[in-house]
Design a protein around this motif. Sequence first.
Motif, PDB file in Angstrom:
ATOM      1  N   ASN A  27       1.314  -0.788  -0.098  1.00 35.91           N
ATOM      2  CA  ASN A  27      -0.293  -0.305  -0.239  1.00 35.91           C
ATOM      3  C   ASN A  27       0.688   1.700   0.584  1.00 35.91           C
ATOM      4  O   ASN A  27       1.698   1.465   1.124  1.00 35.91           O
ATOM      5  CB  ASN A  27      -1.012   0.072   1.395  1.00 35.91           C
ATOM      6  CG  ASN A  27      -1.628  -0.880   1.152  1.00 35.91           C
ATOM      7  OD1 ASN A  27      -2.519  -1.357   0.037  1.00 35.91           O
ATOM      8  ND2 ASN A  27      -2.246  -1.438   2.633  1.00 35.91           N
ATOM      9  N   SER A  29       0.996   5.492   0.912  1.00 31.42           N
ATOM     10  CA  SER A  29      -0.248   6.868   0.688  1.00 31.42           C
ATOM     11  C   SER A  29       0.405   8.537   0.135  1.00 31.42           C
ATOM     12  O   SER A  29       1.416   7.749   0.341  1.00 31.42           O
ATOM     13  CB  SER A  29      -0.934   6.767   2.470  1.00 31.42           C
ATOM     14  OG  SER A  29      -1.581   5.965   2.325  1.00 31.42           O
ATOM     15  N   THR A  51      -4.641   6.644  -1.362  1.00 35.48           N
ATOM     16  CA  THR A  51      -3.925   5.531  -1.160  1.00 35.48           C
ATOM     17  C   THR A  51      -4.773   4.283  -1.822  1.00 35.48           C
ATOM     18  O   THR A  51      -5.213   4.630  -1.732  1.00 35.48           O
ATOM     19  CB  THR A  51      -4.350   4.540   0.567  1.00 35.48           C
ATOM     20  OG1 THR A  51      -3.923   5.417   1.459  1.00 35.48           O
ATOM     21  CG2 THR A  51      -3.823   3.602   0.772  1.00 35.48           C
ATOM     22  N   ASP A  82       3.005  -1.072   3.956  1.00 36.27           N
ATOM     23  CA  ASP A  82       2.854   0.477   4.036  1.00 36.27           C
ATOM     24  C   ASP A  82       3.223   1.575   3.335  1.00 36.27           C
ATOM     25  O   ASP A  82       4.779   1.469   4.595  1.00 36.27           O
ATOM     26  CB  ASP A  82       1.765   0.776   5.297  1.00 36.27           C
ATOM     27  CG  ASP A  82       0.146  -0.761   5.382  1.00 36.27           C
ATOM     28  OD1 ASP A  82      -0.250  -0.796   4.492  1.00 36.27           O
ATOM     29  OD2 ASP A  82       0.509  -0.239   6.168  1.00 36.27           O
TER      30      ASP A  82
END
Length: 105
Positions: A27, A29, A51, A82
Amino acid sequence: SNITNNVNTGTPIIKLSQLVVVPEYGNVSFTANYKTQVFSDGQYLGDTPLTKKVIAKKNKFNFLRAGYAPQEVELKVLANTDNNINVTLLNWAEYFYSQSTAEKT
């Protein structure tokens, strides 16, 4: 069966009838000081804040906003992680000033 024997040597030959590659994702963002369009490999991903799930690999992201200098950020995205990218866009006057070699007083 996927295993046969070579007629000449008797050595087993394994036939791979299907090779399935499943990509892994991480992921990312994206944030910026202004609402900004985000692209990767020429594909529009959306506007910040954003995101997205992206393929785990080295990615290049481009940030575009009319009247501002574009920015490119390269990030190696690892699987199941992330990641955050925050960019500060400069308008063209700020950008050219930041690139100037003239003495700033």
